[in-house]
Design an enzyme around this catalytic site. Structure first.
Site, mmCIF file in Angstrom:
data_model
loop_
_atom_site.group_PDB
_atom_site.id
_atom_site.type_symbol
_atom_site.label_atom_id
_atom_site.label_comp_id
_atom_site.label_asym_id
_atom_site.label_seq_id
_atom_site.Cartn_x
_atom_site.Cartn_y
_atom_site.Cartn_z
ATOM 1 C CB SER A 81 -0.908 0.027 1.227
ATOM 2 O OG SER A 81 -1.624 1.248 1.298
ATOM 3 C CE LYS A 99 -0.971 -4.105 3.452
ATOM 4 N NZ LYS A 99 -0.960 -5.402 2.730
#
Length: 228
Positions: free
Chosen positions: A129, A156
């Site tokens: 992400s 992430k």
């Protein structure tokens, strides 16, 4: 036939990625924690199912052993399983977020490496992400700038760094991280945002179907490589 394993594939982006790769002729293994949901998803798509909990070493080992026994190799691995880690920021929540979103990548990738090395075009896609991108979260023009998800973002960031490091240590295997776009899934339901999962899955599919000379060690969205 291209043999593909997708974790967390009984719903959302993972399910739609499986659907699109099946349409391209892949043999797709749906990995899911819940046997009933996983088997139902696999039956609906015409895929194969393996019980796979990315936070459980024994589960991961059994899943990859099953793929090995049936196929003898793995061509594409999509590390898609993830959790939001929203709510209270405390030790147990942090451990769960990192165990799923980052350590889970390590568990599944390490178990998959022997099978990937038998492929003529081995490819790993880590669903990451841009919420884990320093460039994005410090840019007031980006939606990630005001995203109140510290544990998700941090885990992430770890997922993307793992991607880069694996690309360096395994030059014979393509490793790329993907920002699939804000997607309407169970994870984002509380925010009421996102596009259809099939649109975001297309971004994952592009990186899962790279030619042998495709890029490695990158974070990409639908428009190409992202800074992070």
């Amino acid at each position: 036939m291209t043999v593909t394993l997708i974790t967390g594939a009984n719903k959302g982006i993972g399910f739609e990625t499986a659907k699109q790769l099946l349409a391209l002729g892949h043999v797709v293994y749906i990995g899911a924690r819940d046997v009933e949901r996983g088997e139902k998803a696999a039956a609906e798509l015409g895929a194969r199912f393996v019980q796979l909990d990315v936070t459980d070493d024994a589960s991961v080992s059994r899943a990859l052993a099953a793929v090995d026994a049936a196929e003898g190799r793995l061509d594409v691995l999509v590390n898609n399983a993830g959790v939001l880690g929203a709510g209270a920021i405390d030790g147990p929540t942090a451990l769960r977020a990192f165990d799923t979103n980052a350590v889970g990548i390590v568990r599944v990738t390490e178990a998959s490496l022997p099978l990937l090395r038998r492929s003529s075009n081995p490819t790993v896609v880590n669903v990451s992400s841009s919420a884990g991108s320093f460039w994005a979260v410090t840019n007031p023009d980006r939606p990630e700038f005001g995203l109140p998800l510290a544990l998700y973002s941090a885990s992430k960031a770890a997922a993307t760094m793992l991607t880069v490091q694996y690309a360096k240590s395994e030059p014979g295997i393509k490793f790329n991280a993907v920002e699939p776009g804000t997607t309407a899934t169970d994870m984002t339901a509380a925010f009421g945002i996102g596009r259809k999962p099939e649109e975001s899955a297309g971004v994952v599919v592009r990186l899962a179907t790279l030619d042998a000379d495709g890029p490695t060690g990158t974070l990409q969205d639908e428009n190409g490589e992202l800074p992070w």
